[in-house]
Motif scaffolding. Structure first.
Motif, PDB file in Angstrom:
ATOM      1  N   SER A  54       0.833  -1.201   0.000  1.00  0.00           N
ATOM      2  CA  SER A  54       0.000   0.000   0.000  1.00  0.00           C
ATOM      3  C   SER A  54       0.871   1.256   0.000  1.00  0.00           C
ATOM      4  O   SER A  54       1.974   1.257   0.559  1.00  0.00           O
ATOM      5  CB  SER A  54      -0.905   0.020   1.229  1.00  0.00           C
ATOM      6  OG  SER A  54      -0.148   0.282   2.402  1.00  0.00           O
ATOM      7  N   PRO A  55       0.398   2.330  -0.625  1.00  0.00           N
ATOM      8  CA  PRO A  55       1.156   3.588  -0.634  1.00  0.00           C
ATOM      9  C   PRO A  55       1.505   4.071   0.772  1.00  0.00           C
ATOM     10  O   PRO A  55       2.591   4.614   0.999  1.00  0.00           O
ATOM     11  CB  PRO A  55       0.210   4.563  -1.341  1.00  0.00           C
ATOM     12  CG  PRO A  55      -0.636   3.695  -2.217  1.00  0.00           C
ATOM     13  CD  PRO A  55      -0.827   2.427  -1.441  1.00  0.00           C
ATOM     14  N   GLU A  56       0.591   3.869   1.712  1.00  0.00           N
ATOM     15  CA  GLU A  56       0.840   4.309   3.085  1.00  0.00           C
ATOM     16  C   GLU A  56       2.041   3.585   3.683  1.00  0.00           C
ATOM     17  O   GLU A  56       2.907   4.199   4.316  1.00  0.00           O
ATOM     18  CB  GLU A  56      -0.402   4.064   3.941  1.00  0.00           C
ATOM     19  CG  GLU A  56      -0.230   4.501   5.398  1.00  0.00           C
ATOM     20  CD  GLU A  56      -1.456   4.186   6.244  1.00  0.00           C
ATOM     21  OE1 GLU A  56      -1.427   4.506   7.446  1.00  0.00           O
ATOM     22  OE2 GLU A  56      -2.425   3.620   5.697  1.00  0.00           O
ATOM     23  N   TRP A  57       2.112   2.271   3.488  1.00  0.00           N
ATOM     24  CA  TRP A  57       3.219   1.504   4.037  1.00  0.00           C
ATOM     25  C   TRP A  57       4.533   1.850   3.334  1.00  0.00           C
ATOM     26  O   TRP A  57       5.601   1.855   3.951  1.00  0.00           O
ATOM     27  CB  TRP A  57       2.939   0.006   3.947  1.00  0.00           C
ATOM     28  CG  TRP A  57       2.299  -0.517   5.193  1.00  0.00           C
ATOM     29  CD1 TRP A  57       1.001  -0.872   5.378  1.00  0.00           C
ATOM     30  CD2 TRP A  57       2.956  -0.712   6.450  1.00  0.00           C
ATOM     31  NE1 TRP A  57       0.789  -1.279   6.669  1.00  0.00           N
ATOM     32  CE2 TRP A  57       1.977  -1.196   7.353  1.00  0.00           C
ATOM     33  CE3 TRP A  57       4.254  -0.529   6.912  1.00  0.00           C
ATOM     34  CZ2 TRP A  57       2.270  -1.494   8.680  1.00  0.00           C
ATOM     35  CZ3 TRP A  57       4.553  -0.830   8.236  1.00  0.00           C
ATOM     36  CH2 TRP A  57       3.567  -1.302   9.103  1.00  0.00           C
ATOM     37  N   LYS A  58       4.467   2.135   2.055  1.00  0.00           N
ATOM     38  CA  LYS A  58       5.680   2.534   1.335  1.00  0.00           C
ATOM     39  C   LYS A  58       6.266   3.804   1.944  1.00  0.00           C
ATOM     40  O   LYS A  58       7.482   3.913   2.141  1.00  0.00           O
ATOM     41  CB  LYS A  58       5.376   2.741  -0.149  1.00  0.00           C
ATOM     42  CG  LYS A  58       5.126   1.452  -0.916  1.00  0.00           C
ATOM     43  CD  LYS A  58       4.834   1.734  -2.384  1.00  0.00           C
ATOM     44  CE  LYS A  58       4.585   0.437  -3.144  1.00  0.00           C
ATOM     45  NZ  LYS A  58       4.289   0.672  -4.578  1.00  0.00           N
ATOM     46  N   VAL A  59       5.413   4.757   2.247  1.00  0.00           N
ATOM     47  CA  VAL A  59       5.873   6.008   2.860  1.00  0.00           C
ATOM     48  C   VAL A  59       6.442   5.741   4.250  1.00  0.00           C
ATOM     49  O   VAL A  59       7.496   6.276   4.625  1.00  0.00           O
ATOM     50  CB  VAL A  59       4.720   7.031   2.932  1.00  0.00           C
ATOM     51  CG1 VAL A  59       5.137   8.244   3.764  1.00  0.00           C
ATOM     52  CG2 VAL A  59       4.310   7.466   1.531  1.00  0.00           C
ATOM     53  N   ASN A  60       5.760   4.903   5.022  1.00  0.00           N
ATOM     54  CA  ASN A  60       6.227   4.600   6.381  1.00  0.00           C
ATOM     55  C   ASN A  60       7.611   3.959   6.369  1.00  0.00           C
ATOM     56  O   ASN A  60       8.488   4.311   7.172  1.00  0.00           O
ATOM     57  CB  ASN A  60       5.236   3.662   7.082  1.00  0.00           C
ATOM     58  CG  ASN A  60       3.926   4.346   7.424  1.00  0.00           C
ATOM     59  OD1 ASN A  60       3.855   5.573   7.483  1.00  0.00           O
ATOM     60  ND2 ASN A  60       2.878   3.564   7.649  1.00  0.00           N
ATOM     61  N   ASP A  89      10.329   6.529   5.233  1.00  0.00           N
ATOM     62  CA  ASP A  89      10.647   7.476   6.300  1.00  0.00           C
ATOM     63  C   ASP A  89      11.444   6.808   7.419  1.00  0.00           C
ATOM     64  O   ASP A  89      12.353   7.418   8.002  1.00  0.00           O
ATOM     65  CB  ASP A  89       9.364   8.079   6.872  1.00  0.00           C
ATOM     66  CG  ASP A  89       8.669   9.015   5.892  1.00  0.00           C
ATOM     67  OD1 ASP A  89       9.306   9.405   4.893  1.00  0.00           O
ATOM     68  OD2 ASP A  89       7.486   9.347   6.125  1.00  0.00           O
TER      69      ASP A  89
END
Length: 224
Positions: free
Chosen positions: A168-174, A177
């Motif tokens: 998911s895009p959210e997990w990629k960002v997490n 970071d």
């Protein structure tokens, strides 16, 4: 990644390209390392997202250029090694040299082994990452005087931190970071440097690896 047994991978350039082209992996970050100062092989304070391949010979060798490699015994690493095979072979081909017909190819395991093979007159030249002489200088103090580079390749993209394409895009960002934060923490930075020789991370994109695809095609076309 294809079997979904792992979610994140520290993938070198060719492995990343193969995985991405199969729709398995997406790039998040590229590793940074300190650039090299030649001809002494010392690191600078400048962080870069690439490294180079170099071809080394014994000092006082009559090999001064790529053209001089014709008819010589030249050591390479395995065919998946960017610095020890893909880049030097592709650029030799661009220079009009075919490793199958113009030189005597020797495959070695380990860039340190290749440097030692040159030093011990087992081969006339060797393709290694810049500056692989550092891997043996603790035991051979004068290796920089005895083994010298005659050629440096174009830049090779550094290793990637890649994730499954279906993440998911959210997990990629997490995850992105988190790795950047770890690289900025003194303890985390030391661990990453000790284990992976990574000094930091920067955001990256797939098109920076198009040169890997180009060189892969060149190498494949160089083989009968």
């Amino acid at each position: 990644m294809s079997s979904k047994e792992i979610d994140v991978g520290f993938l070198p350039p060719l492995a990343y390209v193969l995985a991405n082209d199969r729709g398995i992996a997406d790039i998040l970050l590229q590793a940074q390392r300190y650039s090299m100062q030649e001809p002494n092989g010392k690191t600078t304070k400048d962080l870069v997202d690439y490294y180079r391949s170099m071809i080394v010979v014994k000092k006082n060798s009559n090999i001064k250029s790529l053209e001089d490699l014709k008819g010589k015994r030249v050591a390479f690493q395995g065919t998946t090694s960017a610095g020890g095979y893909i880049w030097p072979v592709a650029e030799l081909k661009k220079a009009g040299i075919n490793i199958e017909t113009d030189i005597e190819q020797v495959t070695l395991n380990g860039h340190d082994t290749a440097v030692l093979a040159v030093l011990n007159d087992e081969v006339d030249a060797a393709a290694v990452f810049e500056d692989a002489r550092n891997t043996v200088k603790e035991d051979i103090k004068d290796v920089f005087d005895k083994v010298v580079p005659i050629y440096f390749s174009k830049p090779i993209p550094n290793d990637t931190i890649s994730v499954r394409s279906d993440m998911s895009p959210e997990w990629k960002v997490n995850i992105k970071d988190a790795f950047i934060d770890i690289s900025k923490d003194p303890v985390g930075k030391k661990i990453l440097n000790d284990v992976y020789s990574h000094a930091g991370y920067i955001q990256s994109t797939d098109n920076k690896f198009d040169i890997v695809r180009e060189y892969k095609r060149l190498v494949e076309n160089n083989t009968p």
